[in-house]
Design an enzyme around this catalytic site. Structure first.
Site, PDB file in Angstrom:
ATOM      1  N   HIS A  82      12.944  24.148 -47.467  1.00 55.58           N
ATOM      2  CA  HIS A  82      12.320  24.268 -46.152  1.00 55.58           C
ATOM      3  C   HIS A  82      13.144  23.517 -45.116  1.00 55.58           C
ATOM      4  CE1 HIS A  82       9.171  25.001 -43.255  1.00 55.58           C
ATOM      5  NE2 HIS A  82       9.501  23.818 -42.765  1.00 55.58           N
ATOM      6  N   ASP A 161      -3.663  27.674 -42.710  1.00 60.21           N
ATOM      7  CA  ASP A 161      -2.439  27.325 -41.970  1.00 60.21           C
ATOM      8  C   ASP A 161      -2.107  28.393 -40.932  1.00 60.21           C
ATOM      9  OD1 ASP A 161       0.061  25.895 -41.408  1.00 60.21           O
ATOM     10  OD2 ASP A 161       0.958  27.703 -42.229  1.00 60.21           O
ATOM     11  N   ARG A 168      -2.095  25.531 -32.904  1.00 65.68           N
ATOM     12  CA  ARG A 168      -1.211  24.410 -32.547  1.00 65.68           C
ATOM     13  C   ARG A 168      -0.160  24.842 -31.546  1.00 65.68           C
ATOM     14  NH1 ARG A 168       1.243  22.907 -37.957  1.00 65.68           N
ATOM     15  NH2 ARG A 168       2.473  21.440 -36.747  1.00 65.68           N
ATOM     16  N   SER A 183       0.995  21.719 -43.138  1.00 70.16           N
ATOM     17  CA  SER A 183       1.348  23.122 -42.914  1.00 70.16           C
ATOM     18  C   SER A 183       2.434  23.573 -43.900  1.00 70.16           C
ATOM     19  CB  SER A 183       1.834  23.268 -41.462  1.00 70.16           C
ATOM     20  OG  SER A 183       2.464  24.487 -41.263  1.00 70.16           O
ATOM     21  N   LYS A 187       1.647  25.841 -47.665  1.00 72.92           N
ATOM     22  CA  LYS A 187       2.263  27.176 -47.837  1.00 72.92           C
ATOM     23  C   LYS A 187       3.170  27.229 -49.053  1.00 72.92           C
ATOM     24  CE  LYS A 187       4.168  27.595 -43.816  1.00 72.92           C
ATOM     25  NZ  LYS A 187       3.842  27.285 -42.457  1.00 72.92           N
TER      26      LYS A 187
HETATM   27  N1  URA Z   1       7.040  24.771 -39.934  1.00 79.43           N
HETATM   28  C1  URA Z   1       5.844  25.013 -40.502  1.00 79.43           C
HETATM   29  O1  URA Z   1       5.719  25.836 -41.390  1.00 79.43           O
HETATM   30  N2  URA Z   1       4.804  24.296 -40.054  1.00 79.43           N
HETATM   31  C2  URA Z   1       4.902  23.377 -39.102  1.00 79.43           C
HETATM   32  O2  URA Z   1       3.916  22.767 -38.773  1.00 79.43           O
HETATM   33  C3  URA Z   1       6.153  23.151 -38.503  1.00 79.43           C
HETATM   34  C4  URA Z   1       7.223  23.863 -38.954  1.00 79.43           C
END
Ligand code: URA
Length: 435
Positions: A82, A161, A168, A183, A187
Site C-alpha cells: 500500500h 470504509d 471524509r 481505512s 480493506k
Molecule cells: N488511502 C486509503 O485507502 N484510505 C485513506 O484513508 C487514505 C489513503
C-alpha cells in the site's frame, strides 16, 4: 450509549469503548445513522485523535462490516502493498507482476485518484479493454489461478470504509492517522492479504508533510496491522517532486513498462526493487530484503515480470499487445513545451502543484464523479538537481482535447524553482520501517 453521547464523548476528547465504536460503525453501514452524525464523529476523531486501542477497535469494526476473503491452497501467504499516494506513483503496475512472477499471490485492491494524486485504477483503464471492476468471485479465482489481480474494492469488502471515505473526502477529514490506519488496514485484511508492505510518502505532495507525521502513521499501521495478525513492514519515501519521468495515466503505464523492460528511471526502478524485495522477504521467498531485491532485479532482467503483466492484462480483458507496443495506449493530440526562464539548477518541482495543474487539464478529478482523460500528462525532461539554460525545455505537457490549457502553463511554471547553486539531491527512500 446513545449515538449522541458517543459524539459528545469524542468531541470532549474522551476514549470510546470497543462496543461504542463497533455499534456506531455497524449502524452507520446499514443506514441507521445519517451522514451528518457520522461526519461529526469523523471531525471529532480528526481533531481529538484516537488511542491505539480505539484505532484497533475502529479497524476491526470496519473490517467486520463486510466479507473477509480467505485464500486456500496457495503456495505462499498473499502479500499486498500500500502506498499512501503521490504524484507519478505508478509502482503498483511494475511491482505486482514482478512479485507474482515468483509464485507469491498478490491480491491488490487499488483506488482512483482524487485531488492532486493519481490512482492506479485510472492508470490501468488507459489500457484498452482493461476491467478494474471485477466481482469478488472473479477476484478470488484470478488470484488462485494466476497469482495476481489489480482491481477496485468491491461492495462486499469493508463497506463501512467505502461510505466513510466518501464522507471524509468532502469534510476535510482525510489526513488523520487513526482514520487512515483503519481505512487502509480494514480493506487490506478484508481482501485476504496476510502481509503488507507499506510505502508511506512524506513531503509536499503527500498526505503526511513532515517526517514526524509520516513516522506516526507508519507506527500506527505497524501496530494495528500486527494486532490483526498481519505481517507489516515497509519504507518511508520522499514525495517532494513527482516520481519518475512521467505523470498522467497512459504515460505512467508507459513508464511502468519501461521499468519492466529494464530501462526505467532510476527512482521508480529503485522503489520497485525495494518494495518488491521486501514483499518477497515477507512471503518467505527471500531470506533477507537484499536477497529479495536481487531476485526482483533478476525478474526484470529475464522478462518474467513483463510476461506476468501480459497475463494479468489478458485475464482482466485488456489488450496485452500494449506491453510490447505502447503506441497502442491513448496518446496526446497536442503538446506544450515548458521552458526554463533562467539559467541554473532545478531546486524543486512541487509535486502537489504539478498534480493539481494536470487535474485541471483533465488528468485528475476535482470531484469524485469527474471523468479523467488518460492522454493528459507531463513528461519531465529534467528533474531536481539538473542544470538548465534559459529557453531549455524543462518538461512537455501532453494535452487532451476537451480542456483549455490557458492558465495551466503558469501553474506548472510555478511548480519549478530554479536557483544559482546545485541543490542537495536526496535519495527516494528515507528510511525502513519495521515492527
Ligand atoms: N488511502 C486509503 O485507502 N484510505 C485513506 O484513508 C487514505 C489513503
Amino acid at each position: 450509549m446513545h449515538r449522541l453521547q458517543v459524539l459528545e464523548k469524542k468531541r470532549d476528547g474522551r476514549e470510546l469503548s470497543d462496543e461504542e465504536i463497533r455499534k456506531f460503525i455497524q449502524d452507520y453501514t446499514v443506514g441507521l445513522i445519517p451522514d451528518y452524525q457520522a461526519a461529526a464523529l469523523l471531525m471529532a476523531i480528526y481533531l481529538r485523535g484516537m488511542t491505539p486501542a480505539e484505532t484497533l477497535a475502529l479497524t476491526r469494526a470496519m473490517l467486520d462490516s463486510g466479507e473477509r476473503v480467505v485464500f486456500e491452497g496457495l503456495p505462499y501467504a498473499p502479500v499486498d502493498k500500500h502506498s499512501t499516494g503521490g504524484v507519478g506513483d505508478k509502482i503498483t503496475l511494475s511491482l505486482v507482476p514482478l512479485v507474482a512472477s515468483f509464485g507469491v499471490p498478490v491480491p491488490m485492491l487499488s483506488g482512483r485518484g482524487l485531488g492532486h494524486s493519481g490512482g492506479t485504477l485510472d492508470k490501468l483503464e488507459s489500457i484498452p479493454g482493461f476491467r478494474v471492476q471485477l466481482t469478488l468471485e472473479e477476484y478470488k479465482r484470478q488470484v488462485e489461478r494466476l497469482g495476481a489481480v489489480i482491481m477496485g474494492q468491491t461492495a462486499e469488502l469493508a463497506p463501512a470504509d467505502r461510505k466513510l471515505y466518501a464522507l471524509r473526502d468532502v469534510t476535510a477529514t482525510v489526513p488523520s492517522v487513526p482514520l487512515i490506519t483503519a481505512s487502509i488496514l480494514s480493506k487490506k485484511a478484508a481482501g485476504g492479504a496476510r502481509a503488507l508492505v507499506l510505502d508511506v510518502k512524506v513531503g509536499s505532495g503527500a498526505f503526511m508533510q513532515t517526517l514526524v507525521e509520516a513516522r506516526r502513521l507508519a507506527r500506527s499501521l505497524l501496530e494495528v496491522g500486527g494486532e490483526l495478525g498481519l505481517k507489516v513492514s515497509g519504507f518511508i519515501t520522499r514525495m517532494e517532486e513527482p516520481l519518475g519521468r512521467f505523470v498522467g495515466h497512459a504515460l505512467e503505464v508507459r513508464e511502468a513498462l519501461d521499468i519492466l523492460h529494464g530501462r526505467g528511471p532510476q527512482d521508480t526502478t529503485e522503489l520497485t526493487e525495494m518494495l518488491g524485495g521486501e514483499m518477497l522477504r515477507l512471503a518467505g521467498v527471500a531470506a533477507s530484503f537484499e536477497e529479495g531485491r536481487r531476485k526482483i532485479q533478476a525478474a526484470i532482467a529475464d522478462g518474467r515480470g513483463l510476461e506476468k503483466l501480459r497475463r494479468i492484462i489478458e485475464a482482466q480483458g485488456g489488450d496485452a499487445r500494449v506491453v510490447d507496443e505502447p503506441q497502442r495506449l491513448p496518446a496526446a493530440v497536442e503538446h506544450l513545451e515548458l521552458k526554463s526562464p533562467a539559467e541554473g539548477w532545478i531546486q524543486a518541482i512541487d509535486a502537489r502543484r504539478v498534480g493539481l495543474a494536470l487535474a485541471r487539464l483533465g488528468a485528475g478529478r476535482l470531484k469524485v464523479e469527474d471523468c479523467v482523460d488518460p492522454r493528459v500528462g507531463l513528461e519531465m525532461r529534467h528533474k531536481v538537481g539538473a542544470r538548465v539554460t534559459p529557453g531549455e525545455v524543462l518538461a512537455v505537457v501532453h494535452l487532451g482535447k476537451w480542456r483549455d490549457p490557458s492558465g495551466v502553463e503558469s501553474l506548472l511554471r510555478a511548480a519549478y524553482r530554479i536557483g544559482p547553486a546545485p541543490p542537495a539531491v536526496e535519495p527516494v527512500v528515507v528510511e525502513r520501517i519495521s515492527p
